[in-house]
Design an enzyme around this catalytic site. Structure first.
Site, PDB file in Angstrom:
ATOM      1  N   CYS A 152     -11.918  -0.249  -2.725  1.00 57.64           N
ATOM      2  CA  CYS A 152     -12.263  -1.090  -1.573  1.00 57.64           C
ATOM      3  C   CYS A 152     -13.672  -0.767  -1.077  1.00 57.64           C
ATOM      4  O   CYS A 152     -14.014   0.403  -0.895  1.00 57.64           O
ATOM      5  CB  CYS A 152     -11.256  -0.885  -0.447  1.00 57.64           C
ATOM      6  SG  CYS A 152     -11.528  -2.012   0.939  1.00 57.64           S
TER       7      CYS A 152
ATOM      8  N   CYS B 173     -13.188   1.704   6.454  1.00 62.07           N
ATOM      9  CA  CYS B 173     -12.154   2.002   7.446  1.00 62.07           C
ATOM     10  C   CYS B 173     -11.825   3.496   7.376  1.00 62.07           C
ATOM     11  O   CYS B 173     -11.356   3.988   6.353  1.00 62.07           O
ATOM     12  CB  CYS B 173     -10.912   1.156   7.183  1.00 62.07           C
ATOM     13  SG  CYS B 173     -11.231  -0.623   7.134  1.00 62.07           S
TER      14      CYS B 173
ATOM     15  N   CYS C 197      -8.384   5.054   6.163  1.00 59.29           N
ATOM     16  CA  CYS C 197      -7.785   4.577   4.915  1.00 59.29           C
ATOM     17  C   CYS C 197      -8.183   5.432   3.720  1.00 59.29           C
ATOM     18  O   CYS C 197      -9.374   5.663   3.470  1.00 59.29           O
ATOM     19  CB  CYS C 197      -8.194   3.125   4.680  1.00 59.29           C
ATOM     20  SG  CYS C 197      -7.423   2.418   3.199  1.00 59.29           S
TER      21      CYS C 197
ATOM     22  N   CYS D 209       6.137  -7.612   1.109  1.00 63.42           N
ATOM     23  CA  CYS D 209       4.746  -7.567   1.565  1.00 63.42           C
ATOM     24  C   CYS D 209       3.838  -7.224   0.390  1.00 63.42           C
ATOM     25  O   CYS D 209       3.867  -6.098  -0.122  1.00 63.42           O
ATOM     26  CB  CYS D 209       4.588  -6.526   2.671  1.00 63.42           C
ATOM     27  SG  CYS D 209       5.733  -6.740   4.049  1.00 63.42           S
TER      28      CYS D 209
ATOM     29  N   CYS E 289       4.936 -11.944   2.653  1.00 62.45           N
ATOM     30  CA  CYS E 289       3.806 -11.639   3.523  1.00 62.45           C
ATOM     31  C   CYS E 289       2.671 -11.154   2.638  1.00 62.45           C
ATOM     32  O   CYS E 289       2.853 -10.230   1.842  1.00 62.45           O
ATOM     33  CB  CYS E 289       4.180 -10.562   4.545  1.00 62.45           C
ATOM     34  SG  CYS E 289       2.824 -10.090   5.647  1.00 62.45           S
TER      35      CYS E 289
ATOM     36  N   CYS F 165       1.020 -11.760  11.118  1.00 59.99           N
ATOM     37  CA  CYS F 165       1.528 -10.407  11.236  1.00 59.99           C
ATOM     38  C   CYS F 165       0.330  -9.515  11.546  1.00 59.99           C
ATOM     39  O   CYS F 165      -0.615  -9.448  10.748  1.00 59.99           O
ATOM     40  CB  CYS F 165       2.200  -9.986   9.932  1.00 59.99           C
ATOM     41  SG  CYS F 165       2.686  -8.250   9.868  1.00 59.99           S
TER      42      CYS F 165
ATOM     43  N   ARG G  16       7.747  -3.682  14.418  1.00 60.56           N
ATOM     44  CA  ARG G  16       8.097  -2.884  13.252  1.00 60.56           C
ATOM     45  C   ARG G  16       7.551  -1.458  13.366  1.00 60.56           C
ATOM     46  O   ARG G  16       6.352  -1.251  13.563  1.00 60.56           O
ATOM     47  CB  ARG G  16       7.547  -3.546  11.986  1.00 60.56           C
ATOM     48  CG  ARG G  16       7.909  -2.853  10.703  1.00 60.56           C
ATOM     49  CD  ARG G  16       7.855  -3.802   9.521  1.00 60.56           C
ATOM     50  NE  ARG G  16       6.538  -4.357   9.269  1.00 60.56           N
ATOM     51  CZ  ARG G  16       6.168  -5.592   9.638  1.00 60.56           C
ATOM     52  NH1 ARG G  16       7.007  -6.390  10.276  1.00 60.56           N
ATOM     53  NH2 ARG G  16       4.963  -6.023   9.367  1.00 60.56           N
TER      54      ARG G  16
END
Length: 343
Positions: A82, A86, A89, A126, A158, A218, A288
């Site tokens: 990626c 972030c 992460c 997901c 999702c 979401c 959740r």
């Protein structure tokens, strides 16, 4: 502090005690909305108030979801690689954590994971990729696999693919994706401390594209990134204003090799108060318990389900969850039941 309500009863600062949470629950159940001040009072409540907070919050949860629990299954369809920074992460470009790195998985692997999700009683599958946003090859792979999964298994889909433009959102809707996950993660004012390669506004825009395309949104966040209680409240208020359908609340796992290594200073009671605050602020939407619950809630995990009505089953993207059998036992011991539909 004053409890704002259509009712005549008010509660001022010196009087705040366990009765405050019942008054607040009554206000919500009567159709009122929790204010920023009231939400902050939940987060900053003494730990001794947690049983009263959960008891009041359960009344709200019970109104909208009864004693049901929805299960969600995460599939890391593309890992690592990626370009974003972030700080939480393990898959970001600034992470030195040893995580698997692979491009989007083949059809057979994604179908096998869907079979596993169905076998574990999940309502939602997901499908997640690590990326700033999906490239054309990844979009095409999603467009191919989603109809196949839905034809074979009774699963909602999702997709969590990063930043989306309007055309991409519409393509996801057309192929059968039910909802898109794109977390706000924290407040707008704290966001630059979490990520610098995109903005809070970019994330809001993606959610607006999802909403315009007719899919469910979401979106949630992560607790434990040196944010202030006010930041957590601001995030909840923004999610309420957006009208999100599902709210995953994560508790930072400060993974070695990431910029946030060693950062999280959470207690089980702090996590429970955060979950409860979201239930009071957004009473009728799926809440959740997500990543980090095993690490930070520890033996108090079951108590989270007195306000949350949803959880992930199985592993997360790069960290392990507790065995599905233990989740099932926890739900059963509470006297709750797994549901594959919203009651």
């Amino acid at each position: 502090m004053t409890l704002q309500s259509d009712a005549t009863a008010t509660l001022t600062e010196p009087q705040i005690g366990i009765e405050f949470y019942q008054l607040l629950a009554d206000k919500v159940l009567d159709g009122g909305s929790v204010t920023r001040e009231e939400a902050l009072a939940i987060l900053e409540a003494p730990d001794a108030h947690v049983p009263a907070i959960l008891a009041a919050g359960f009344q709200i949860r019970n109104r909208y979801f009864g004693r049901t629990v929805q299960l969600n299954f995460l599939m890391s369809a593309k890992s690592g690689l990626c370009p974003e920074d972030c700080h939480y992460c393990s898959q970001s470009k600034v992470s030195e954590a040893p995580v698997p790195k692979y491009n989007i998985l083949k059809r057979e692997e994604l179908m096998k994971a869907a079979e596993q999700a169905s076998a574990q009683g999940a309502k939602t599958y997901c499908l997640v990729i690590s990326a700033r946003g999906p490239n054309e090859r990844e979009m095409a792979a999603v467009e191919q696999i989603v109809p196949e999964i839905k034809a074979k298994y009774d699963l909602d889909i999702c997709a969590c693919l990063g930043l989306l433009n309007q055309e991409q959102a519409e393509r996801l809707k057309a192929c059968g994706v039910d909802r898109v996950n794109h977390n706000l993660n924290t407040s707008e004012t704290h966001y630059a401390e979490v990520c610098t390669t995109h903005t809070y506004a970019d994330r809001i825009q993606t959610l607006k594209h999802v909403r315009a395309a007719g899919m469910e949104m979401c979106s949630g966040g992560i607790i434990g990134m040196d944010e202030r209680p006010e930041d957590v409240v601001s995030m909840a208020m923004d999610l309420r204003e957006l009208g999100v359908h599902s709210i995953p609340l994560n508790f930072l796992e400060s993974i070695e090799g990431t910029p946030f290594q060693g950062k999280a200073t959470l207690t089980p009671n702090k996590c429970l108060k955060a979950l409860a605050m979201f239930r009071f602020v957004i009473p009728d939407r799926e809440l959740r318990i997500s990543g980090g619950r095993e690490v930070h809630l520890r033996t108090l995990q079951p108590m989270g389900l007195y306000v949350a009505n949803s959880m992930f089953v199985g592993d997360y993207l790069t960290t392990k969850g507790q065995p599905p059998e233990a989740d099932r036992q926890m739900i059963e011991d509470l006297g709750f039941e797994v549901t594959t539909k919203v009651e």
